[in-house]
Scaffold this motif. Structure first.
Motif, PDB file in Angstrom:
ATOM      1  N   PHE A   5       0.713  -1.281   0.073  1.00 52.77           N
ATOM      2  CA  PHE A   5       0.106  -0.138   0.027  1.00 52.77           C
ATOM      3  C   PHE A   5       0.842   1.236  -0.066  1.00 52.77           C
ATOM      4  CE2 PHE A   5       0.321  -1.623   4.322  1.00 52.77           C
ATOM      5  CZ  PHE A   5       1.057  -0.297   4.992  1.00 52.77           C
ATOM      6  N   THR A   6       0.224   2.254  -0.245  1.00 56.87           N
ATOM      7  CA  THR A   6       0.786   3.718  -0.236  1.00 56.87           C
ATOM      8  C   THR A   6       0.317   4.455   0.866  1.00 56.87           C
ATOM      9  OG1 THR A   6      -0.324   4.587  -2.029  1.00 56.87           O
ATOM     10  CG2 THR A   6       1.575   3.287  -2.662  1.00 56.87           C
ATOM     11  N   ARG A   7       0.998   5.496   1.166  1.00 59.94           N
ATOM     12  CA  ARG A   7       0.253   6.634   2.126  1.00 59.94           C
ATOM     13  C   ARG A   7       0.661   7.924   1.687  1.00 59.94           C
ATOM     14  NH1 ARG A   7      -2.470   3.081   3.134  1.00 59.94           N
ATOM     15  NH2 ARG A   7      -2.944   1.869   4.933  1.00 59.94           N
ATOM     16  N   SER A   8      -0.223   9.006   1.852  1.00 61.80           N
ATOM     17  CA  SER A   8      -0.017  10.362   1.517  1.00 61.80           C
ATOM     18  C   SER A   8       0.281  10.918   2.996  1.00 61.80           C
ATOM     19  CB  SER A   8      -1.236  11.000   0.970  1.00 61.80           C
ATOM     20  OG  SER A   8      -0.796  12.354   0.860  1.00 61.80           O
ATOM     21  N   TRP A   9       1.311  11.593   3.013  1.00 63.53           N
ATOM     22  CA  TRP A   9       1.864  12.255   4.445  1.00 63.53           C
ATOM     23  C   TRP A   9       1.858  11.441   5.648  1.00 63.53           C
ATOM     24  CZ3 TRP A   9       4.547  16.750   3.445  1.00 63.53           C
ATOM     25  CH2 TRP A   9       4.348  17.315   2.638  1.00 63.53           C
ATOM     26  N   PRO A  10       2.433  10.339   5.461  1.00 62.32           N
ATOM     27  CA  PRO A  10       2.263   9.015   6.354  1.00 62.32           C
ATOM     28  C   PRO A  10       2.920   9.492   7.696  1.00 62.32           C
ATOM     29  CG  PRO A  10       4.212   8.639   4.918  1.00 62.32           C
ATOM     30  CD  PRO A  10       3.627   9.886   4.442  1.00 62.32           C
ATOM     31  N   ARG A  11       2.343   8.673   8.615  1.00 64.65           N
ATOM     32  CA  ARG A  11       2.802   8.790  10.096  1.00 64.65           C
ATOM     33  C   ARG A  11       4.081   7.924  10.011  1.00 64.65           C
ATOM     34  NH1 ARG A  11       0.408  10.209  14.680  1.00 64.65           N
ATOM     35  NH2 ARG A  11      -1.778  11.430  14.566  1.00 64.65           N
ATOM     36  N   TRP A  12       4.924   8.473  10.869  1.00 64.27           N
ATOM     37  CA  TRP A  12       6.388   7.883  11.077  1.00 64.27           C
ATOM     38  C   TRP A  12       6.021   7.330  12.419  1.00 64.27           C
ATOM     39  CZ3 TRP A  12      11.159  10.004  13.665  1.00 64.27           C
ATOM     40  CH2 TRP A  12      12.189   9.106  13.576  1.00 64.27           C
ATOM     41  N   GLY A  65       3.825  15.482   8.083  1.00 57.57           N
ATOM     42  CA  GLY A  65       3.662  17.091   7.843  1.00 57.57           C
ATOM     43  C   GLY A  65       5.214  17.360   7.765  1.00 57.57           C
ATOM     44  N   PRO A  66       5.561  18.808   7.608  1.00 59.04           N
ATOM     45  CA  PRO A  66       6.943  19.084   7.338  1.00 59.04           C
ATOM     46  C   PRO A  66       7.721  18.645   8.765  1.00 59.04           C
ATOM     47  CG  PRO A  66       5.499  20.865   7.072  1.00 59.04           C
ATOM     48  CD  PRO A  66       4.521  19.898   7.353  1.00 59.04           C
ATOM     49  N   GLY A  67       8.886  17.889   8.650  1.00 65.27           N
ATOM     50  CA  GLY A  67       9.541  17.418   9.800  1.00 65.27           C
ATOM     51  C   GLY A  67       9.545  16.055   9.849  1.00 65.27           C
ATOM     52  N   ASN A  68       8.511  15.487   9.226  1.00 67.25           N
ATOM     53  CA  ASN A  68       8.283  13.982   9.356  1.00 67.25           C
ATOM     54  C   ASN A  68       9.184  13.384   8.249  1.00 67.25           C
ATOM     55  OD1 ASN A  68       7.292  11.454   8.603  1.00 67.25           O
ATOM     56  ND2 ASN A  68       5.545  11.759   9.921  1.00 67.25           N
ATOM     57  N   PRO A  69      10.043  12.357   8.726  1.00 65.04           N
ATOM     58  CA  PRO A  69      11.134  11.910   7.902  1.00 65.04           C
ATOM     59  C   PRO A  69      10.774  11.044   6.756  1.00 65.04           C
ATOM     60  CG  PRO A  69      11.194  10.905   9.932  1.00 65.04           C
ATOM     61  CD  PRO A  69      10.300  11.958  10.102  1.00 65.04           C
ATOM     62  N   LEU A  70       9.515  10.715   6.645  1.00 65.35           N
ATOM     63  CA  LEU A  70       8.831   9.993   5.535  1.00 65.35           C
ATOM     64  C   LEU A  70       8.415  10.789   4.358  1.00 65.35           C
ATOM     65  CD1 LEU A  70       6.799   6.936   7.275  1.00 65.35           C
ATOM     66  CD2 LEU A  70       9.121   7.052   6.400  1.00 65.35           C
ATOM     67  N   GLY A  71       8.269  12.160   4.521  1.00 65.91           N
ATOM     68  CA  GLY A  71       7.939  13.255   3.673  1.00 65.91           C
ATOM     69  C   GLY A  71       6.746  13.198   3.113  1.00 65.91           C
ATOM     70  N   ALA A  72       6.430  13.299   1.965  1.00 66.59           N
ATOM     71  CA  ALA A  72       5.022  13.461   1.460  1.00 66.59           C
ATOM     72  C   ALA A  72       4.428  12.146   0.925  1.00 66.59           C
ATOM     73  CB  ALA A  72       5.055  14.415   0.106  1.00 66.59           C
ATOM     74  N   ARG A  73       5.094  11.090   0.619  1.00 63.88           N
ATOM     75  CA  ARG A  73       4.407  10.134   0.193  1.00 63.88           C
ATOM     76  C   ARG A  73       5.470   8.732   0.792  1.00 63.88           C
ATOM     77  NH1 ARG A  73       1.287  13.268  -0.962  1.00 63.88           N
ATOM     78  NH2 ARG A  73       0.131  13.535  -3.076  1.00 63.88           N
TER      79      ARG A  73
END
Length: 240
Positions: A131-138, A164-172
């Motif tokens: 699966f994929t995630r948009s703006w995923p939780r880390w 969101g900004p600062g989350n190391p997983l980024g936008a996707r």
């Protein structure tokens, strides 16, 4: 000629020894050339293509990739397919070369430059995009928290870090599974442009957010992913 694809099913390869030629007495007695005679001027990086501009319409801002940082060979680009044995929609990750390839029809492929974290060198094999995630939780695994206790607020039990900004997983993020089991291997955004194409300590396969968004829009459910083994054998120097 042997190619990397011939080694995919094998166990990790032995380290490649880096050797240097001993200096001869004649070499030792020869004066060094002046620095300005052997140092080539830096080639300026051309302006970034429009596809790396700021992206609007996302839940969080995606800033433009700054000029003069990412060399052209790491830009997303269509090339001749270097893996003709793979099918269209397959993904191939070459961690040592810092490239990700999305196989296209008619002998073509999209090549993306990536950064590779320690986890990105630690696993290889066949998997699928579960699966994929948009703006995923880390969600930080317990093994990482054991090394970095300050990350405990973002543990699985605590719900992780919001996207969101600062989350190391980024936008996707693309989540890779093997035989129905999570490999914990991720292809994700959040790459710092200045480190693209290099080895960094954190993350798996890190892309520019613009490229992660592009890839996620193209990838199909359960797309096959081949992660090639690293032949570095643990000798790599990480930037941070």
């Amino acid at each position: 000629m042997l190619t990397r694809r011939l080694f995919v099913a094998a166990a990790p390869a032995a380290a490649l020894a880096a050797c240097s030629r001993p200096m001869s007495p004649d070499t030792m007695s020869t004066p060094a050339a002046p620095a300005d005679a052997i140092t080539a001027p830096a080639v300026p990086i051309p302006p970034m293509p429009a596809r790396y501009g700021a992206i609007s319409g996302e839940p969080h801002p995606v800033p433009a990739v700054p000029e003069g940082v990412v060399p052209p060979e790491l830009w997303r680009q269509e090339i001749a397919n270097p893996y003709p044995d793979r099918n269209p929609t397959d993904i191939v990750v070459d961690p040592d070369a810092a490239f990700l390839f999305l196989i296209l029809p008619e002998g073509r492929a999209l090549r993306y430059g990536v950064s590779v974290g320690r986890a990105g060198f630690a696993w290889a094999g066949e998997s699928v995009v579960q699966f994929t995630r948009s703006w995923p939780r880390w969600k930080v695994p317990d093994t990482m928290i054991a090394r970095q206790p300050e990350l405990a607020p973002y543990s699985v039990n605590n719900g992780g870090m919001a996207g969101g900004p600062g989350n190391p997983l980024g936008a996707r993020a693309l989540y890779l599974f093997q035989d129905g089991v999570d490999t914990l291997y991720r292809i994700h955004g959040g790459s710092e442009p200045e480190y693209l194409g290099k080895a960094v300590s954190s993350g798996c396969i890190r892309m520019l957010d613009q490229d992660a968004i592009d890839l996620e829009q193209r990838v199909r459910h359960h797309a096959r992913v081949l992660v090639l083994p690293s032949f570095d054998n643990g000798n790599r120097t990480f930037i941070y």
